[in-house]
Motif scaffolding. Structure first.
Motif, PDB file in Angstrom:
ATOM      1  N   PRO A 256      12.408   5.002  -1.844  1.00  0.00           N
ATOM      2  CA  PRO A 256      11.644   3.980  -2.554  1.00  0.00           C
ATOM      3  C   PRO A 256      10.992   4.425  -3.855  1.00  0.00           C
ATOM      4  CG  PRO A 256      10.364   4.858  -0.741  1.00  0.00           C
ATOM      5  CD  PRO A 256      11.723   5.500  -0.641  1.00  0.00           C
ATOM      6  N   ILE A 257      11.101   5.715  -4.202  1.00  0.00           N
ATOM      7  CA  ILE A 257      10.455   6.205  -5.420  1.00  0.00           C
ATOM      8  C   ILE A 257      11.523   6.676  -6.398  1.00  0.00           C
ATOM      9  CG2 ILE A 257       8.877   7.918  -6.393  1.00  0.00           C
ATOM     10  CD1 ILE A 257       7.313   7.889  -3.825  1.00  0.00           C
TER      11      ILE A 257
ATOM     12  N   TYR B 208       8.831  11.466  -6.501  1.00  0.00           N
ATOM     13  CA  TYR B 208      10.282  11.345  -6.375  1.00  0.00           C
ATOM     14  C   TYR B 208      10.874  12.571  -5.693  1.00  0.00           C
ATOM     15  CZ  TYR B 208      15.223  11.570  -7.508  1.00  0.00           C
ATOM     16  OH  TYR B 208      16.589  11.700  -7.412  1.00  0.00           O
TER      17      TYR B 208
ATOM     18  N   PHE C   3       5.162   2.033  -4.897  1.00  0.00           N
ATOM     19  CA  PHE C   3       5.424   2.463  -3.526  1.00  0.00           C
ATOM     20  C   PHE C   3       4.445   1.842  -2.537  1.00  0.00           C
ATOM     21  CE2 PHE C   3       4.488   5.349   0.014  1.00  0.00           C
ATOM     22  CZ  PHE C   3       5.730   5.364   0.626  1.00  0.00           C
TER      23      PHE C   3
ATOM     24  N   TYR D 238      -0.355   7.178   2.110  1.00  0.00           N
ATOM     25  CA  TYR D 238      -0.533   6.515   0.822  1.00  0.00           C
ATOM     26  C   TYR D 238      -2.015   6.457   0.449  1.00  0.00           C
ATOM     27  CZ  TYR D 238      -0.340   3.083  -2.907  1.00  0.00           C
ATOM     28  OH  TYR D 238      -0.476   2.445  -4.121  1.00  0.00           O
TER      29      TYR D 238
ATOM     30  N   ALA E 155       7.368   8.720   1.352  1.00  0.00           N
ATOM     31  CA  ALA E 155       8.641   8.102   0.966  1.00  0.00           C
ATOM     32  C   ALA E 155       9.776   8.556   1.868  1.00  0.00           C
ATOM     33  CB  ALA E 155       8.951   8.425  -0.492  1.00  0.00           C
TER      34      ALA E 155
END
Length: 506
Positions: free
Chosen positions: A321-322, A329, A417, A438, A458
């Motif tokens: 998702p990143i 990432y 995210f 998160y 992620a």
């Protein structure tokens, strides 16, 4: 092992929403072309764009079409961001963040004036940001939820205090939330402007073009061209024809299938720019049978991502998702591969051997992605019905009511995210560990440690197969050799034109 060659016609997509906007583009390194003459300070730069704003009120209207042309060119904030999404000072000459991550102190540059001629002071910053903090109708209001106070200790200093650390707060100031407007100004921002940027708005021929002129009183380095004309050409073939006919010197969002015409003409250099566009195949995690992780994994295993990227004609594979331009990432290609046999096994194990699903997709995205998915899913015994709907219907049914099986949109916003940490979001994904990571990442003052926490979260999201990320979009731009300094990356959301020049032909 499971390799085949195929190419489908690309129909690129556009949406007038902050959620979805243009994607696409490839991976070849562009050739560089030296300018054919000296920069002409009196030149007009003509840029072909696809998506025209419905109005120019960036305070009340969302959408990349506004940010793309207005931020940094017409309006400025205390800070901005580069093409690579790095934060840099703008109206502020510098800034400091306290060790506890709660207090932000900005020092303004000298000699800044609005286009009206009025000098900018710290009071304008305070009034602009207080409006964002207290007015839920303004863009960025939610991003200011943790702001406790905004003060101006003196005419050149602004201090913002948060109730809790927020790793994304500075980044939020690079968007509409951080723009500075003149206190008490009555300009109708839907059709006019009063910013501080290197360009002023001179005219808007709706349905055709928007024109900027150099701000001769700009507080910083003057713009390299006298005028910029944005020509809105929603038809991709018409855009290529306009470029070949000399109507524009730069054409953005080039259809990959049409790019060879521009390249072979010899009149343009093609650049391929990175974006934060995440071509997301959303799974309704809260609805059977997609509440079964085996079904979600099977669908991901059924998709030949490399062939899909080839069919789209541009972009790169993305397995999480990143995207590359965002903190956190990580290459997650180890999580899932193309394995239709394993997909069949998982579906059988889940009791879903004759599964039928519906893909709800906004109709402006065309048929390329659905055709690939229909073919790939059919090979593992899944029938995919496609429901192509108007965008308002998608917003109502999918985004608001969560009434869908699968959906496809381009999530273009950077650093989004947090959608996977929000169980109320339309993905229906609810994982307490991800939510905790998160929250910890946002509260972490050290950006590297924050990025590590995001990467950890992620990976969990990808291993949970909460969605499939079909590709990371890129954008192809055709640039005349007369033009230098035109941005390459992230231009679907931001085009800073102050440093662009147009040369005279020899």
């Amino acid at each position: 092992m499971f390799r085949r060659t195929r190419r489908l016609a690309l129909i690129s997509a556009i949406a007038a929403s902050a959620i979805v906007l243009t994607a696409c583009a490839g991976a070849a390194e562009p050739e560089t072309t030296e300018p054919v003459g000296e920069p002409d300070p009196d030149a007009t730069l003509q840029v072909g764009l696809v998506l025209e704003p419905t109005n120019l009120d960036i305070r009340h209207t969302s959408g990349a079409a506004l940010e793309q042309i207005l931020i940094d060119n017409i309006y400025e904030g205390l800070i901005s961001r580069t093409q690579e999404n790095e934060i840099v000072p703008r109206l502020a000459s510098d800034y400091e963040v306290s060790e506890d991550g709660l207090t932000y102190t900005f020092t303004l540059n000298e000699g800044i004036t609005f286009h009206s001629g009025t000098a900018l002071t710290s009071a304008d910053v305070v009034s602009s940001y207080e409006a964002v903090r207290t007015d839920a109708t303004l863009q960025g209001n939610a991003e200011f939820a943790s702001v406790a106070s905004i003060t101006a200790p003196d005419p050149t200093t602004v201090q913002i205090v948060l109730t809790a650390p927020n790793q994304n707060f500075l980044f939020s100031l690079t968007g509409p939330a951080g723009l500075v407007f003149q206190t008490g100004d009555t300009t109708d921002l839907k059709t006019a402007e009063n910013g501080t940027g290197p360009f002023t708005l001179t005219r808007w021929n709706k349905g055709s073009a928007i024109t900027f002129a150099r701000n001769e009183a700009y507080w910083g380095e003057p713009a390299g061209v006298a005028e910029v004309e944005f020509q809105y050409i929603p038809d991709f073939t018409a855009g290529v024809n306009a470029a070949l006919d000399g109507g524009v010197q730069v054409l953005t969002a080039v259809d990959p299938n049409l790019a060879p015409q521009l390249e072979e003409s010899g009149d343009f250099t093609l650049t391929t720019g990175r974006t934060t566009d995440k071509a997301t195949l959303a799974f309704n995690n809260a609805k059977a049978p997609l509440d079964d992780v085996r079904v979600r994994e099977a669908l991901r295993l059924a998709i030949d991502h490399e062939v899909l990227v080839e069919a789209v004609g541009a972009g790169s594979t993305l397995y999480g998702p990143i995207p590359e331009l965002d903190p956190g990432y990580e290459d997650l290609s180890d999580v899932v591969s193309y394995d239709p046999e394993k997909a069949k096994e998982l579906l059988a194990e889940a009791g879903q051997e004759d599964l039928e699903l519906t893909l709800t997709i906004p109709n402006f995205y065309g048929t390329t992605v659905p055709k690939v998915l229909i073919s790939d899913f059919q090979k593992v015994g899944v029938t995919l019905d496609v429901d192509s709907v108007e965008f308002p219907a998608w917003l109502e049914d999918v985004y608001t009511n969560h009434d869908y099986d699968l959906s496809f949109v381009l999530h273009v916003e950077p650093r989004d995210f947090g959608n996977f940490a929000n169980p109320e979001y339309y993905f229906g994904y609810d994982n307490a560990e991800v939510q905790g990571l998160y929250t910890e990442a946002m509260a972490e003052v050290d950006p590297d440690k924050s990025a590590d926490l995001l990467a950890e979260a992620a990976r969990i999201v990808s291993e949970d197969h909460a969605a499939d990320w079909l590709y990371n979009g890129a954008t192809i731009t055709a640039v005349s050799p007369l033009v230098t300094g035109f941005p390459e990356d992230s231009i679907n959301s931001r085009i800073n034109l102050a440093g662009v020049t147009v040369a005279t032909e020899k």
